[in-house]
Enzyme design. Structure first.
Site, PDB file in Angstrom:
ATOM      1  CB  CYS A  87     -21.743 -12.380 -36.964  1.00 49.82           C
ATOM      2  SG  CYS A  87     -22.738 -13.091 -35.632  1.00 49.82           S
ATOM      3  CG  HIS A 195     -25.025  -9.328 -38.851  1.00 52.01           C
ATOM      4  ND1 HIS A 195     -24.629 -10.399 -39.634  1.00 52.01           N
ATOM      5  CD2 HIS A 195     -25.165  -9.814 -37.588  1.00 52.01           C
ATOM      6  CE1 HIS A 195     -24.540 -11.485 -38.884  1.00 52.01           C
ATOM      7  NE2 HIS A 195     -24.854 -11.154 -37.633  1.00 52.01           N
ATOM      8  CD  GLU A 197     -24.146  -8.943 -42.890  1.00 47.69           C
ATOM      9  OE1 GLU A 197     -24.507  -9.943 -42.233  1.00 47.69           O
ATOM     10  OE2 GLU A 197     -23.301  -8.128 -42.451  1.00 47.69           O
TER      11      GLU A 197
END
EC number: 6.3.5.3
Length: 221
Positions: A87, A195, A197
């Site tokens: 990002c 994302h 994660e």
């Protein structure tokens, strides 16, 4: 894989990045503040997290790309070390010249936060080996400026070189060629807007992001 998560003023996904790194790569992963001039000794992966570094002043990632720590990050990448920018981290990588192109305003001109489907376009990179070719995965996005742009020659170079790693199955932001994530020519720097994660535990709705970290874990030192 020893991991350093870089923190800039305005980072807000740094804790998520650290959690994922500790869960899947390195239980000793640590934060590195942007004013540092060196990475921890033995760092193998630098993780540039999402957020709004420096409040997105000038352009997203523009000031962060000129932070003191970025000289060490560039040197790390040039030496073959791994760099993952997610990002805002992807935006920083383009501003720093570690990846080509730029990220501009979403086509709908507003912030988007939702799960999206990606197609694994190239599963032969060190960031994507854990996935199958053409596999469809679900990863969340959260950005206002994720619309990937590059000139025609650069896009052709990315496509012909197999450097588009992830592609949107249903383009949410207007990115050229549905591009969601790319690697540099050497293959050791990945930038992606979604994302991973945030998709490493079923509690979060998807575990599909684990593949990025599991791929890195298989890299032979």
């Amino acid at each position: 894989m020893k991991t350093a998560v870089i923190q800039f003023p305005g980072s807000n996904c740094d804790a998520d990045a650290l959690h994922a790194a500790r869960l899947l790569l390195d239980d000793g992963a640590q934060f590195v503040w942007h004013t540092e001039t060196a990475l921890p000794e033995g760092t193998e992966l630098v993780f540039l997290p999402g957020g709004f570094s420096y409040g997105d002043h000038l352009r997203s990632g523009a000031i962060a790309a000129r932070s003191p720590i970025m000289n060490a990050v560039k040197a790390h990448a040039e030496a073959g070390g791994y760099v993952l920018g997610v990002c805002n981290g992807f935006q920083v990588l383009t501003e720093a010249g570690l990846l080509p192109g730029a990220l501009s305003r979403n086509k709908e001109l507003h912030f988007m936060c939702k799960p999206v489907h990606l197609r694994v376009e190239n599963n032969a990179t060190d960031f994507s080996r854990a996935y199958g070719p053409g596999q469809i995965i679900e990863i969340p996005i959260a950005h206002g400026e994720g619309n990937y742009y590059a000139d025609a020659a650069t896009i052709a170079e990315l496509e012909e070189g197999g450097r588009v790693v992830f592609r949107y199955a249903d383009n949410p932001n207007g990115s050229l060629n549905d591009i969601a994530g790319i690697v540099n020519e050497r293959g050791n720097v990945l930038g992606m807007m979604p994302h991973p994660e945030r998709a490493v535990e079923l509690l979060l709705g998807s575990e599909d992001g684990k593949g990025v970290f599991e791929s890195l874990k298989t890299v032979k030192k």
